[in-house]
Each structure stands twice: as C-alpha cells, then as structure tokens.
Scaffold this active site. Structure first.
Site, PDB file in Angstrom:
ATOM      1  N   ASP A 172      -8.079  -5.511  -4.228  1.00 59.78           N
ATOM      2  CA  ASP A 172      -7.728  -4.415  -5.217  1.00 59.78           C
ATOM      3  C   ASP A 172      -7.937  -4.977  -6.391  1.00 59.78           C
ATOM      4  OD1 ASP A 172      -6.929  -2.439  -3.286  1.00 59.78           O
ATOM      5  OD2 ASP A 172      -4.657  -3.077  -3.537  1.00 59.78           O
ATOM      6  N   HIS A 216     -53.692  20.267   7.824  1.00 60.05           N
ATOM      7  CA  HIS A 216     -53.517  18.731   7.793  1.00 60.05           C
ATOM      8  C   HIS A 216     -54.495  17.735   8.051  1.00 60.05           C
ATOM      9  CE1 HIS A 216     -49.386  20.526   7.163  1.00 60.05           C
ATOM     10  NE2 HIS A 216     -48.735  19.240   6.973  1.00 60.05           N
ATOM     11  N   GLN A 226       0.793  -1.150  -0.026  1.00 65.49           N
ATOM     12  CA  GLN A 226       0.028   0.097  -0.059  1.00 65.49           C
ATOM     13  C   GLN A 226       0.917   1.403  -0.036  1.00 65.49           C
ATOM     14  OE1 GLN A 226      -3.496  -0.266  -0.380  1.00 65.49           O
ATOM     15  NE2 GLN A 226      -2.407  -2.218  -0.890  1.00 65.49           N
ATOM     16  N   HIS A 263       1.779   3.112  -3.147  1.00 63.82           N
ATOM     17  CA  HIS A 263       0.641   3.928  -4.201  1.00 63.82           C
ATOM     18  C   HIS A 263       1.025   5.247  -4.157  1.00 63.82           C
ATOM     19  CE1 HIS A 263      -2.943   1.780  -5.225  1.00 63.82           C
ATOM     20  NE2 HIS A 263      -2.717   0.935  -4.130  1.00 63.82           N
ATOM     21  N   GLU A 297      -9.120   2.578   5.850  1.00 59.84           N
ATOM     22  CA  GLU A 297      -9.771   2.092   4.456  1.00 59.84           C
ATOM     23  C   GLU A 297      -9.713   0.612   4.580  1.00 59.84           C
ATOM     24  OE1 GLU A 297      -8.747   2.985  -0.051  1.00 59.84           O
ATOM     25  OE2 GLU A 297      -7.192   3.387   1.216  1.00 59.84           O
ATOM     26  N   HIS A 298      -8.453   0.080   4.806  1.00 58.51           N
ATOM     27  CA  HIS A 298      -8.150  -1.391   4.630  1.00 58.51           C
ATOM     28  C   HIS A 298      -7.780  -1.930   5.919  1.00 58.51           C
ATOM     29  CE1 HIS A 298      -7.059  -0.021   0.603  1.00 58.51           C
ATOM     30  NE2 HIS A 298      -8.024  -0.862   0.262  1.00 58.51           N
TER      31      HIS A 298
END
Length: 439
Positions: free
Chosen positions: A366, A425, A263, A266, A332-333
């Site tokens: 992924d 109403h 990761q 990236h 995220e992961h």
C-alpha cells in the site's frame, strides 16, 4: 465474527465454484443512472455544475474549481518532515519498480527488406482521480502519477474533492504530494462529475479532455469510469478492497489476523478471506481477528466488513484446493504464508498482486514496497491487470517493406484479397509492379 465455510470433501469439479464464493452483494451498488446524469450536468453546465455538485455531495464548494499550483507548493512547506520523507521514499521505490514495466522497442525481419517494429507510445494526457471521504490518500497520488510519468505522459491533470475542513480546498497532504511530483494542473472536484469533466473537458476553466483516467473512488466514480470507457481509457473499476490469505499452520497467527483486519478498516464492504487446511489454526486466527477488530481505531467499520457475507474463513483439503479457490476469487491482494510460498505463488493465475512470505504484508504494498496498489477488484483480476506504466502506453507497429519484399508477397496477397472479394486490395499492391512504373 468471521464465518467459517467448511469445503473439505467438496469436489469442486462437480459444480460451479463461482456460485459458492463469498462476494459483496452488488445488487444495490449500481448507480449508473445517477452517474450518467451527473456527467451530463457537467457537460452542459461546466464549472458551475461542478461547484453545485461539490456543495451537494461534499458539503462545501471551493471559490474556483481550478486551483493555483502555488497553493500546492505552499502546502508542501507545511508537510511534516517524517511524512515528507515517507512519501519521497514511496515515490523513489514506485518509480524504480515502474521502470520495469516499460517494454523496449523490438524489431523483427520477416524476410530481406521486410520488417515490423513494435514500439510503445505514451498517451498525450492523463487524468488522475484521488478520492476524499473516509481517509486521506497521498499514496494514491504517488501510485497514479508516478506510473504515468514513468510511461512518459507529458500532461497530467489531478482531481480531488474539496474538503470542508480545509477551507473548501483539496486536502493539503494531497496538494503537497502533487507538488513533490511537479503536478501543477489541479482541480477541486469529485465524484462522477469529476470523471465526466476529465473525460470531456471543461472549457471555461481550461480543462482539456484527457486520454486515460485512473485512480480509485466510490461507487459513483466507478460507475462514471464505466460510462466514459471508450471515450477515454480507464485503469479499472475499483470496488471495495479485498484480501485473501492462503496460510498453513506455520504462519504466524497474529500476523495473519492483523493483515485481515488491516484491509477491513478501509470500508464496511471490504472483503477479508483466510484459506487454510487446518481447522484448529483457523479457529485461532478467528479469535485473534475478533480481538483485534474490537480494539482497532475503526472498530465499527472493520467489524462490519469482517462479519459481512463477503468475508470468511474457508477450510479446504489441500494446498492445491486453496489455490483453486483463490484463483476463482481472483482477489485484489493475495498473501501466501505457507511452506514453499514462492512455489505456491508461481501456481497462482489470478490475483491483482501477490505478497509472498510472512514478512510481506499487503500494507507494505500500500505504501513502500514499490509495487502499485491500484489493483482490480470484484474478480476482475481474472482478466485485468493493476495500474502500471503500461496503462498509459499503447503498443504501435511500424511496418516497412522494400519493393522486392513487397513483390515477394504480391502473389499470395492477391489470392487472399480476391478470396475475400476485395480485389482492389490486391490491385493496390499490383499497381506498384506495372511495367514501366516500377520504382
């Protein structure tokens, strides 16, 4: 390379855990003002503004913003057979897994003649953004388009920046993947301007505004999605990727180290965190991470990410504390490589996606695991979900009452309405029961 935070003996109940967490420093990342200006240029200048922005930010400008789908079909013919097979396998698995996310319509009868039906209706039109930049992401095409198609979206527009190395066109692998998915509305545009174009439409190229915009991108894309939220729906504001690994001493050292580095490649701002109770194990993983980061293809990028303030090895006293820290991070992961990993996974509340066991790396998610890899970052997993078919669906209630069923609630309804000083109403109901006018 990776710093170690020793939180053993810390009573998390005594102070704010959030204040201590490793995070990306976002002070210099807000580009909302610049993104707003780029969106405004597109609203005023249409395709001319998009072409000018391509020249300025991508170093090249296409002959036209809208691309003939025949070019994508031609690109499909150039796709390497093994890559095509891998993409098709990803499409098939993501499609099957996404089908689980579409709720069935259900009805409940509250009383004789009184029913509520809950159904889920797809948006008319979706805009999918596929980034360019440091890598080519056919996987992002798959994740976004398949989720929209499974939801039943009938119209999908795909935007991706033109590439200087590919005759100022969208990368051919992106085009080929779009062709595999029968997406034929393609726009060669990127950044905040592309998000603005999808949100508001561009008449001179026949781009109609979409209802939902999804897909990752750089900080300008994230800022632009934040700015148009409310005009359109968005999936989330995607930031730098994150991985958290909860591991005990039984977890394979090399596997954990490899996952952290995977990761980190990236982005320089990617977050990689190991949480463990074993100091000796932590040291062994740190040594492996250092060795692997120096040897990987994107060594400079990975080394910067792993040594940054957002990454760390965190020592805790117990697995229960590891779960507390992970939930506070809301990554995220999240990988869980412990004894009884499934039980630990059940106890997790906040994570974009959870990967259970030593043979379930984030890399599988992924590409080919079948899960969707477009996930919330920056702690947003505590209140947002990842991209799914639900992103493109709206729950809608259908209400149906018979005359007798409405009569049964007319009395308490009148009390309620007049208590709120809204007598009309009540009268709207009572008018249906005036003698001689009943139906």
């Amino acid at each position: 390379m990776m710093r170690t935070l020793d939180w053993r003996g810390v009573n998390f109940a005594e102070g704010s855990l959030q204040a201590q967490l490793p995070r990306v420093d976002t002070a210099d990342l807000d580009v909302s003002e610049a993104a707003a200006e780029l969106i405004d240029q597109v609203r005023r200048g249409g395709s001319s503004a998009l072409l000018e922005q391509s020249e300025r930010f991508d170093g090249t400008a296409p002959r036209a913003v809208r691309l003939d789908p025949a070019v994508a079909r031609a690109a499909l013919g150039t796709l390497a057979p093994q890559l095509r097979e891998a993409i098709e396998l990803s499409i098939e698995r993501v499609r099957r897994a996404s089908a689980l996310q579409v709720p069935e319509s259900r009805s409940v009868e509250l009383a004789p003649g009184a029913s509520i039906t809950q159904r889920f209706v797809p948006v008319d039109r979706a805009g999918v953004y596929v980034p360019g930049g440091k890598a080519v992401y056919p996987s992002s095409v798959v994740m976004n388009v398949v989720a929209a198609q499974v939801a039943g979206v009938s119209s999908i527009a795909l935007a991706s920046p033109p590439q200087a190395d590919w005759e100022a066109q969208i990368h051919p692998t992106i085009l080929a993947t779009a062709a595999l998915l029968d997406v034929d509305e393609l726009y060669q545009m990127g950044g905040a301007g592309a998000v603005g174009a999808l949100a508001y439409g561009v008449g001179d190229i026949g781009l109609d505004a979409v209802s939902v915009i999804t897909g990752p991108g750089n900080r300008y894309v994230a800022a632009a999605k934040r700015l148009v939220k409310g005009v359109v729906g968005i999936d989330s504001e995607a930031g730098p990727t994150e991985i958290v690994v909860i591991a005990d001493s039984r977890a394979p050292i090399e596997s954990v180290a490899a996952d952290l580095v995977s990761q980190a490649e990236h982005d320089e701002l990617a977050q990689a965190i190991l949480i463990t109770t074993d100091a000796d194990y932590a040291e062994a993983v740190a040594e492996s991470v250092s060795r692997r980061a120096k040897a990987t293809s994107h060594s400079d990028r990975a080394t910067t990410a792993l040594s940054g303030p957002q990454s760390a090895i965190i020592l805790v006293d117990s697995l229960e504390q590891a779960v507390l820290v992970s939930d506070a991070l809301a990554p995220e992961h999240l990988e869980i490589l412990t004894e009884n990993a499934r039980d630990v996974a059940v106890s997790i509340r906040h994570a974009g996606a959870i990967f259970v066991g030593a043979d379930t790396p984030v890399s599988a998610g992924d590409y080919l695991a079948g899960s969707n890899h477009v996930l919330p970052t920056g702690g947003r997993a505590s209140f947002q979900s990842g991209l799914s078919a639900l992103t493109f669906l709206r729950p809608q209630q259908i209400v149906e009452y018979s005359h007798d069923a409405l009569r049964d609630i007319s009395g308490p309804l009148g009390v309620f309405a007049r208590a709120e000083n809204l007598p009309a109403h009540a009268e709207a109901v009572e008018a249906r029961f005036v003698e001689g006018e009943e139906h």
